[in-house]
Structures are given as structure tokens and as C-alpha cells.
Scaffold this motif. Structure first.
Motif, PDB file in Angstrom:
ATOM      1  N   ASP A  80      16.670  31.060 -43.261  1.00 31.38           N
ATOM      2  CA  ASP A  80      15.715  30.581 -43.697  1.00 31.38           C
ATOM      3  C   ASP A  80      15.547  32.167 -44.525  1.00 31.38           C
ATOM      4  N   PRO A  81      16.227  32.270 -45.408  1.00 33.64           N
ATOM      5  CA  PRO A  81      16.534  33.700 -46.177  1.00 33.64           C
ATOM      6  C   PRO A  81      15.333  34.192 -46.373  1.00 33.64           C
ATOM      7  N   THR A  82      14.343  33.686 -46.165  1.00 32.37           N
ATOM      8  CA  THR A  82      13.178  34.874 -46.347  1.00 32.37           C
ATOM      9  C   THR A  82      12.323  35.296 -44.792  1.00 32.37           C
ATOM     10  N   LYS A  83      12.654  34.635 -43.657  1.00 32.24           N
ATOM     11  CA  LYS A  83      12.398  35.670 -43.502  1.00 32.24           C
ATOM     12  C   LYS A  83      13.614  37.198 -43.320  1.00 32.24           C
ATOM     13  N   LEU A  84      12.997  38.202 -42.214  1.00 29.63           N
ATOM     14  CA  LEU A  84      13.680  39.194 -42.183  1.00 29.63           C
ATOM     15  C   LEU A  84      15.085  38.886 -41.547  1.00 29.63           C
TER      16      LEU A  84
END
Length: 117
Positions: free
Chosen positions: A106-110
Motif C-alpha cells: 500500500d503506497p499510501t503508507k509511509l
């Protein structure tokens, strides 16, 4: 403090947070594009590392020729890091396992996935 060193430090201190912020915004707004870009970079990474060595080497040469010693050594350091990355892992192909991990991430996580699995 040397004027050239002061300019270099100002450029680096401004560029780092701006680049970090733009990268995080891109990850939040375009997660699928980030996954595609990651696969692209990891699949042909030797080309990117070799390009980085040539690019930063050219910048270093031009900086030294212009008499900007601090900028020259800064670019030499980057060219050295690119060369180290090229020799250390640049010729390893993208494994199917890594490709699956990128797809599941999930690229939205850091930090989109754990590196130490």
C-alpha cells in the motif's frame, strides 16, 4: 564560512524536505503509478545506477572545472554511492516474490512493506 559551502548547504537543506514532501504527496495521490514506477526502477536498475554514475560524474567534473570544489566533492560522493549501488545490486533481476510484494503493498503508507521478511 565559505560562501560556496553556505550555498551548497542551503540548497541541500531546502531540497531535502521539498523532495520528501513531493514524494509523499505522489504516493498518496497516485498509488498505482508508484507501484508501476517501483517495478520499472527495480527491473532495469542497472541502467538507472549507470546513468546516475555518469550524470553525477559529469556534474562533479563540471563543478571542479568551474572551481566549485564543495559542489564537486558533493557530486563525487553521489557518483560513488551510485557506483556502489550498481556493483552491489544493480545486476540482480526483479524476482517474482518482490514483484508480488510490490503488488500487495500500500503506497499510501509511509513504509509500504517490510524489508526484513
Amino acid at each position: 564560512m565559505n560562501e560556496e559551502l553556505r550555498i551548497l548547504l542551503v540548497i541541500v537543506s531546502i531540497s531535502l524536505p521539498v523532495g520528501l514532501a513531493l514524494g509523499l504527496i505522489a504516493r498518496k495521490r497516485f498509488p498505482e503509478s508508484c507501484k508501476k514506477y517501483t517495478k520499472f526502477c527495480l527491473d532495469g536498475k542497472w541502467k538507472l545506477f549507470a546513468f546516475g554514475v555518469v550524470l553525477f560524474g559529469a556534474f562533479a567534473t563540471l563543478s571542479f572545472l568551474a572551481g566549485r570544489v564543495y559542489f564537486g566533492w558533493f557530486f563525487v560522493a553521489f557518483a560513488g554511492l551510485e557506483l556502489w549501488a550498481l556493483l552491489a545490486s544493480g545486476f540482480k533481476p526483479l524476482s517474482k516474490e518482490m514483484e508480488e510484494r510490490i503488488d500487495e503493498s500500500d503506497p499510501t503508507k509511509l513504509v509500504p512493506f517490510r524489508f526484513w521478511r
